[in-house]
Design a protein around this motif. Structure first.
Motif, mmCIF file in Angstrom:
data_model
loop_
_atom_site.group_PDB
_atom_site.id
_atom_site.type_symbol
_atom_site.label_atom_id
_atom_site.label_comp_id
_atom_site.label_asym_id
_atom_site.label_seq_id
_atom_site.Cartn_x
_atom_site.Cartn_y
_atom_site.Cartn_z
ATOM 1 N N GLY A 60 0.838 -1.208 0.000
ATOM 2 C CA GLY A 60 0.000 0.000 0.000
ATOM 3 C C GLY A 60 0.868 1.251 0.000
ATOM 4 N N TYR A 61 1.890 1.212 0.851
ATOM 5 C CA TYR A 61 2.831 2.335 0.933
ATOM 6 C C TYR A 61 3.453 2.605 -0.439
ATOM 7 C CZ TYR A 61 7.484 4.278 1.966
ATOM 8 O OH TYR A 61 8.632 5.011 1.958
ATOM 9 N N THR A 62 3.861 1.561 -1.118
ATOM 10 C CA THR A 62 4.528 1.704 -2.416
ATOM 11 C C THR A 62 3.621 2.416 -3.422
ATOM 12 O OG1 THR A 62 5.727 -0.334 -2.005
ATOM 13 C CG2 THR A 62 5.610 0.390 -4.293
ATOM 14 N N LEU A 63 2.383 1.961 -3.513
ATOM 15 C CA LEU A 63 1.497 2.569 -4.508
ATOM 16 C C LEU A 63 1.043 3.970 -4.115
ATOM 17 C CD1 LEU A 63 -0.320 -0.569 -5.741
ATOM 18 C CD2 LEU A 63 0.961 1.020 -7.138
ATOM 19 N N MET A 64 0.796 4.145 -2.814
ATOM 20 C CA MET A 64 0.380 5.487 -2.364
ATOM 21 C C MET A 64 1.453 6.509 -2.668
ATOM 22 S SD MET A 64 -1.354 5.464 1.371
ATOM 23 C CE MET A 64 -1.734 7.202 1.420
ATOM 24 N N LEU A 65 2.686 6.131 -2.327
ATOM 25 C CA LEU A 65 3.789 7.065 -2.525
ATOM 26 C C LEU A 65 3.986 7.351 -4.015
ATOM 27 C CD1 LEU A 65 5.879 8.501 -0.749
ATOM 28 C CD2 LEU A 65 7.477 6.649 -1.271
ATOM 29 N N SER A 66 3.897 6.314 -4.845
ATOM 30 C CA SER A 66 4.106 6.512 -6.277
ATOM 31 C C SER A 66 3.093 7.509 -6.828
ATOM 32 C CB SER A 66 3.936 5.196 -7.046
ATOM 33 O OG SER A 66 4.718 4.182 -6.485
ATOM 34 N N THR A 401 0.958 2.164 -13.171
ATOM 35 C CA THR A 401 1.732 3.076 -12.316
ATOM 36 C C THR A 401 3.123 2.502 -12.032
ATOM 37 O OG1 THR A 401 -0.231 4.042 -11.310
ATOM 38 C CG2 THR A 401 1.788 4.127 -10.007
ATOM 39 N N CYS A 402 3.192 1.195 -11.743
ATOM 40 C CA CYS A 402 4.507 0.582 -11.489
ATOM 41 C C CYS A 402 5.399 0.736 -12.724
ATOM 42 C CB CYS A 402 4.374 -0.905 -11.152
ATOM 43 S SG CYS A 402 3.507 -1.201 -9.617
ATOM 44 N N LEU A 403 4.814 0.477 -13.891
ATOM 45 C CA LEU A 403 5.607 0.604 -15.126
ATOM 46 C C LEU A 403 6.096 2.039 -15.321
ATOM 47 C CD1 LEU A 403 3.764 -1.386 -17.955
ATOM 48 C CD2 LEU A 403 5.893 -1.956 -16.793
ATOM 49 N N LEU A 404 5.213 2.986 -15.029
ATOM 50 C CA LEU A 404 5.583 4.389 -15.205
ATOM 51 C C LEU A 404 6.800 4.728 -14.334
ATOM 52 C CD1 LEU A 404 4.733 7.148 -16.507
ATOM 53 C CD2 LEU A 404 3.472 7.611 -14.400
ATOM 54 N N MET A 429 12.968 -1.054 0.348
ATOM 55 C CA MET A 429 11.760 -1.870 0.221
ATOM 56 C C MET A 429 10.896 -1.375 -0.950
ATOM 57 S SD MET A 429 8.595 -2.046 2.738
ATOM 58 C CE MET A 429 7.812 -0.766 1.779
ATOM 59 N N TYR A 430 10.775 -0.065 -1.041
ATOM 60 C CA TYR A 430 9.978 0.507 -2.133
ATOM 61 C C TYR A 430 10.461 -0.018 -3.486
ATOM 62 C CZ TYR A 430 8.085 3.739 -5.526
ATOM 63 O OH TYR A 430 7.447 4.246 -6.628
ATOM 64 N N ARG A 431 11.771 0.004 -3.664
ATOM 65 C CA ARG A 431 12.311 -0.395 -4.975
ATOM 66 C C ARG A 431 11.974 -1.842 -5.309
ATOM 67 N NH1 ARG A 431 17.431 2.520 -6.931
ATOM 68 N NH2 ARG A 431 17.033 4.616 -6.190
ATOM 69 N N VAL A 432 12.106 -2.723 -4.299
ATOM 70 C CA VAL A 432 11.819 -4.137 -4.562
ATOM 71 C C VAL A 432 10.327 -4.312 -4.873
ATOM 72 C CG1 VAL A 432 11.820 -6.450 -3.544
ATOM 73 C CG2 VAL A 432 13.699 -4.865 -3.060
ATOM 74 N N PHE A 433 9.502 -3.588 -4.118
ATOM 75 C CA PHE A 433 8.059 -3.756 -4.341
ATOM 76 C C PHE A 433 7.621 -3.232 -5.704
ATOM 77 C CE2 PHE A 433 5.314 -5.655 -1.232
ATOM 78 C CZ PHE A 433 6.223 -5.974 -0.244
ATOM 79 N N VAL A 434 8.069 -2.019 -6.036
ATOM 80 C CA VAL A 434 7.531 -1.419 -7.257
ATOM 81 C C VAL A 434 8.034 -2.157 -8.499
ATOM 82 C CG1 VAL A 434 9.274 0.377 -7.710
ATOM 83 C CG2 VAL A 434 6.890 0.814 -8.218
ATOM 84 N N LYS A 435 9.229 -2.734 -8.370
ATOM 85 C CA LYS A 435 9.813 -3.365 -9.550
ATOM 86 C C LYS A 435 9.391 -4.828 -9.691
ATOM 87 C CE LYS A 435 14.177 -3.325 -11.942
ATOM 88 N NZ LYS A 435 15.598 -3.104 -11.838
ATOM 89 N N TYR A 436 9.344 -5.553 -8.569
ATOM 90 C CA TYR A 436 9.100 -6.999 -8.687
ATOM 91 C C TYR A 436 7.788 -7.459 -8.053
ATOM 92 C CZ TYR A 436 14.071 -6.778 -9.719
ATOM 93 O OH TYR A 436 15.275 -6.447 -10.267
ATOM 94 N N ILE A 437 7.657 -7.176 -6.745
ATOM 95 C CA ILE A 437 6.563 -7.840 -6.015
ATOM 96 C C ILE A 437 5.199 -7.309 -6.454
ATOM 97 C CG2 ILE A 437 5.636 -8.369 -3.725
ATOM 98 C CD1 ILE A 437 8.486 -8.256 -2.686
ATOM 99 N N ALA A 438 5.076 -5.962 -6.525
ATOM 100 C CA ALA A 438 3.759 -5.408 -6.862
ATOM 101 C C ALA A 438 3.260 -5.890 -8.228
ATOM 102 C CB ALA A 438 3.779 -3.886 -6.780
ATOM 103 N N PRO A 439 4.064 -5.827 -9.286
ATOM 104 C CA PRO A 439 3.513 -6.270 -10.574
ATOM 105 C C PRO A 439 3.037 -7.719 -10.548
ATOM 106 C CG PRO A 439 5.573 -5.080 -10.897
ATOM 107 C CD PRO A 439 5.401 -5.249 -9.416
ATOM 108 N N VAL A 440 3.783 -8.590 -9.855
ATOM 109 C CA VAL A 440 3.366 -10.004 -9.816
ATOM 110 C C VAL A 440 2.053 -10.139 -9.043
ATOM 111 C CG1 VAL A 440 3.977 -12.297 -8.943
ATOM 112 C CG2 VAL A 440 5.733 -10.845 -10.002
ATOM 113 N N PHE A 441 1.993 -9.520 -7.875
ATOM 114 C CA PHE A 441 0.776 -9.620 -7.067
ATOM 115 C C PHE A 441 -0.429 -9.031 -7.813
ATOM 116 C CE2 PHE A 441 1.573 -10.373 -2.316
ATOM 117 C CZ PHE A 441 2.556 -11.303 -2.591
ATOM 118 N N LEU A 442 -0.181 -7.967 -8.548
ATOM 119 C CA LEU A 442 -1.306 -7.334 -9.255
ATOM 120 C C LEU A 442 -1.892 -8.272 -10.295
ATOM 121 C CD1 LEU A 442 0.192 -3.777 -9.542
ATOM 122 C CD2 LEU A 442 -1.915 -4.418 -8.359
#
Ligand code: PFF
Length: 459
Positions: A60-66, A401-404, A429-442
């Motif tokens: 949540g933090y990753t996407l909110m911040l982005s 958003t992650c891709l952007l 943590m942000y970097r790992v989430f936005v690049k790898y974990i978030a796209p997979v989970f999405l």
């Protein structure tokens, strides 16, 4: 009108508190009050809560911040921000518009449900406590064309009046008043509910982890709820970010919004689950039924409690404030997209939002009455709009958003943007989430919700 006109400078919140109250107002909504408690009850109580909180502070933090940081830097809503960073090409336009279209689909049906809340508040105010607890009260209401249209229009009118009043003198003022009142009411009702006889069982059920109920679905459900609750992937945080002043500590403000949102979700669990346990036997079935929990089960619970008229009215004031501040954020996001992209005045853009809400909202409202035989892929219209936005478009919007951030802005440049106002403590943590974990989970959320809609897989 303080902020209309083509050449008017972009509206803004007055400072950190204005932003936090408005963004928390957007986040705290129907999702916290009825959706969170029943999901928690269904997916392992305390175990769900734990998973949920971990997801909020990471994913949540990753996407909110982005969304917030890019919206603030570009000073545009989602479409303009995507164009500013991704260039004026088809891919950027698509990414931006997917984010921008979500609130145009949600705002209308959210106003329909907001109208139901208004109707119940009115019922408690005039003392129709017994009637509201009747078996067919809810069904009769939503199937009556004039009744449900009337309350939908009342709710939508309240929302739009605030939009016409402007960002600082409308949205910020209303949020600064409603959000503290909402928290106080939530505490009072939760304490009342937890001190009813036999309520302790419900408190235990809600808070103590039950790992028998824990499964992969706990994670998928918590993830979906986190999106819903934090108002992610619907263009809102781009827009509210674009109204945030340059000197506000963006990380800190985001943390406060998350704390506010999670606190109200937990208080809602403490209001509803013990009361349902104490008064209607607290079966999982009672708790797990979506809208009927709020509009059918709870009115029965209130009718059995002491002081039912006051408790019911207080509860529905709370829900109304939660729903209004959320629908305001949805309507503001539509307005700001129209204003930016069609280059029209704020006033005209707000009128266009009125038209969208009225047309699509009427379809949702009439979907239970005059148009009840019209279904889309087997769903009633309101359910279809909910499915299309929450289950299909939102995961894709967040993916965009992650891709952007990763492909267009670049992680180093993004860090520089955040560090303009805050230490960016969770940068790694942000970097790992936005690049790898978030796209997979999405993609997991997207697939599981589409499969479950077609009955291939059960959520
Ligand atoms: N975050 C708000 C809520 O929890 O109700 C508002 C919201 C709007 C949620 C739209 C979900 C949604 F699709």
């Amino acid at each position: 009108m303080s902020d209309s006109g083509k050449s008017a400078k972009r509206s803004s919140f007055s400072g950190s508190i204005g932003y936090v109250m408005a963004a928390a107002g957007s986040a705290v909504g129907l999702g916290n009050i009825w959706r969170f408690p029943y999901l928690a009850a269904k997916y392992g109580g305390g175990a769900f809560l734990l998973v949920y909180i971990i997801l909020v502070v990471t994913f949540g933090y990753t996407l909110m911040l982005s969304e917030t940081a890019l919206g603030r830097k570009a000073r545009k809503s989602a479409v303009g921000t995507f164009k500013a960073y991704g260039g004026d090409n088809g891919a950027s336009r698509l990414g931006g518009w997917i984010n921008a279209i979500v609130p145009m689909i949600i705002a209308p049906y959210y106003c329909v449900i907001g109208g139901w809340v208004f109707k119940y508040l009115y019922a408690y105010i005039v003392g129709d406590v017994k009637e509201a607890a009747g078996d067919s009260y809810f069904g009769n209401f939503i199937t009556s064309t004039s009744g449900s249209m009337f309350w939908f229009i009342v709710f939508a009118a309240f929302t739009m009046v605030v939009i016409f009043m402007g960002v600082e003198s409308g949205i910020e003022k209303v949020s600064k008043f409603m959000m503290p009142v909402l928290v106080v009411l939530a505490f009072v009702i939760a304490i009342y509910s937890m001190t009813r006889p036999d309520a302790a069982e419900g408190v235990k059920y809600f808070l103590i982890p039950n790992f028998h109920h824990f499964s992969w679905m706990t994670v998928v459900a918590a993830l979906g709820q986190m999106f819903y609750s934090l108002s992610l992937a619907m263009g809102i945080l781009y827009t509210y970010g674009s109204y945030m002043k340059d000197d506000v500590n963006i990380e800190h403000a985001g943390n406060q919004v998350q704390i506010f949102d999670s606190l109200v979700a937990i208080l809602a669990g403490l209001m509803i689950i013990p009361a349902v346990f104490a008064y209607s036997g607290g079966t999982a079935k009672n708790l797990s039924a979506g809208p009927s929990l709020m509009f059918i089960t709870l009115p029965k619970v209130f009718a059995d409690m002491g002081g039912s008229r006051i408790v019911g009215a207080a509860f529905f004031v709370l829900v109304l404030f939660a729903a209004l501040t959320s629908s305001i954020s949805l309507a503001e996001t539509c307005t700001s997209t129209f204003q930016d992209e069609l280059k029209i005045s704020r006033n005209k853009a707000a009128w266009l939002t009125v038209v969208v809400i009225f047309v699509l909202g009427s379809l949702s409202s009439l979907g239970y009455s005059a148009l009840s035989n019209v279904t889309i892929i087997g769903m009633q219209m309101l359910d279809f709009f909910d499915f299309a936005s929450n289950s299909v478009l939102m995961p894709i919007a967040a993916f965009a958003t992650c891709l952007l951030v990763v492909r267009k802005v670049g992680l180093d440049k993004f860090s520089d943007i955040v560090k303009e106002t805050s230490p960016f403590r969770r940068e790694k943590m942000y970097r790992v989430f936005v690049k790898y974990i978030a796209p997979v989970f999405l993609m997991v959320i997207l697939l599981s919700s589409i499969l479950s809609a077609f009955g291939i897989f059960s959520l």
